[in-house]
Design an enzyme around this catalytic site. Sequence first.
Site, PDB file in Angstrom:
ATOM      1  N   LYS A  94      36.499 -16.396 -26.027  1.00  0.00           N
ATOM      2  CA  LYS A  94      36.776 -15.031 -25.569  1.00  0.00           C
ATOM      3  C   LYS A  94      37.939 -14.947 -24.587  1.00  0.00           C
ATOM      4  O   LYS A  94      38.639 -13.940 -24.519  1.00  0.00           O
ATOM      5  CB  LYS A  94      35.517 -14.425 -24.960  1.00  0.00           C
ATOM      6  CG  LYS A  94      34.481 -14.069 -26.018  1.00  0.00           C
ATOM      7  CD  LYS A  94      33.424 -13.147 -25.455  1.00  0.00           C
ATOM      8  CE  LYS A  94      32.582 -12.538 -26.562  1.00  0.00           C
ATOM      9  NZ  LYS A  94      31.702 -13.535 -27.215  1.00  0.00           N
ATOM     10  N   GLU A 116      33.201  -2.801 -22.136  1.00  0.00           N
ATOM     11  CA  GLU A 116      31.758  -2.741 -22.325  1.00  0.00           C
ATOM     12  C   GLU A 116      31.314  -4.130 -22.724  1.00  0.00           C
ATOM     13  O   GLU A 116      32.100  -4.929 -23.226  1.00  0.00           O
ATOM     14  CB  GLU A 116      31.365  -1.751 -23.420  1.00  0.00           C
ATOM     15  CG  GLU A 116      31.670  -2.229 -24.833  1.00  0.00           C
ATOM     16  CD  GLU A 116      32.989  -1.703 -25.366  1.00  0.00           C
ATOM     17  OE1 GLU A 116      33.460  -0.659 -24.868  1.00  0.00           O
ATOM     18  OE2 GLU A 116      33.559  -2.353 -26.266  1.00  0.00           O
ATOM     19  N   SER A 383      32.809 -21.993 -31.501  1.00  0.00           N
ATOM     20  CA  SER A 383      33.355 -20.919 -30.665  1.00  0.00           C
ATOM     21  C   SER A 383      32.913 -20.956 -29.212  1.00  0.00           C
ATOM     22  O   SER A 383      33.583 -20.386 -28.352  1.00  0.00           O
ATOM     23  CB  SER A 383      32.982 -19.557 -31.270  1.00  0.00           C
ATOM     24  OG  SER A 383      31.582 -19.460 -31.443  1.00  0.00           O
TER      25      SER A 383
END
Length: 400
Positions: A94, A116, A383
Amino acid sequence: MNLEYYNKYPDEHGKFGKFGGMFTPEVLMPAAEELEKAFNSLFYTDKFQKELNLLLKDYAGRPTPLYYAKRLSEKLKCKIYLKREDLLHGGAHKINNTLGQALLAKKMGKKRLIAETGAGQHGFATAIVGAFFGFPTEIYMGAEDVERQKYNVLRMKLLGAKIRTVTSGSQTLKDAINEALRDWITNVQTTYYLIGSVVGFHPYPLIVREFQRIIGKEIKKQILEKENKLPNAIFACIGGGSNAIGAFYDFIEDQSVDLYGVEAEGKKNDPNMTGASLNLGTNGVFHGAHIKVLQDKYGQIKTSYSVSAGLDYPGVGPEHCFLKEIKRLKTGMATDEEALSAFNLLSKTEGIIPALEPAHALAYLVKIADKFDKNDIVVLNLSGHGGKDLGIVQQFMGDL
Ligand SMILES: *Cc1c(COP(=O)(O)O)cnc(C)c1O
């Protein structure tokens, strides 16, 4: 056959075939257009690339290794390489996106970040870059999620971010999205809205994809160095789809490379307890785009479910919907149990504790491993790291 994909999608309306687009309140159109213009004029310059690459290298920890998993390969009888996004700062891919968008926000002269978050992983990655660049940062999060994800809430607060607890509707991600959009409408001059995956309205699916593409670019270079040929297949989990499109994108026109996107089936055969929108969803509009989404017969968005928080999103990015439709993307699913069992397998054979999200991708690889022979090369995009999931794993597995 040449797909001629790269110059075509998205088109000038932000569409991938019939998917994507800009289904936003009219007041947001100028902001979305400003963002698209800024991205197009800044991102491709040498200056921006240099600055971003330096941050990715020294702050986030790129390039990440492409690691040959020997013991796992012996077990599954094909050559498996793991792309180690779990080693990045923040423990997941991320940060590739949040660093990129925050740098863009700075160049655009924005003064404040909003985002969010559902489970808190994207909120955490946004809080990191908020602190790094010195932006006041506010994270919208449903009240139920604030309660369920105390550890991530604490991490965000420690980094100086403000949590805006949303108590409307189901008090989860979809309500947090609505509140963040409301904030953006009110404060659009000063505020940058930082979306966490290849979802939402144009230009976000394009922007986030471009920031995550570094994963696939590195995979291509690394596998050619190690094997002197392209892999037979790449596996990645899909929540909104950012780590997957990042890993896949630079291989889309290499049609010998099979692309496998794996979603969370959740509880086996229970359509109300799933996160698999690409496999089980229907066409609809959510988060400002035409996509596959989990909805009831009235078009109300359903609450998604998965043991892994990051795959618990009721929609999926438009580019994945399109790639599936044109049959360039193969999709699969893994249940909670299958993912937990893959989590166990990787921990015990390689000494790597994966996040539950990529454990789904591994679980699906385990299920179809006999498709591959022993010289076939498979890349699995790891990931994220499993540290964040230990509580939930313990609940499922009991005292070990
Ligand atoms: C958030 C997250 C995901 C899901 O998001 P995508 O946009 O689909 O990549 C997957 N893995 C990890 C580790 C995550 O934190």
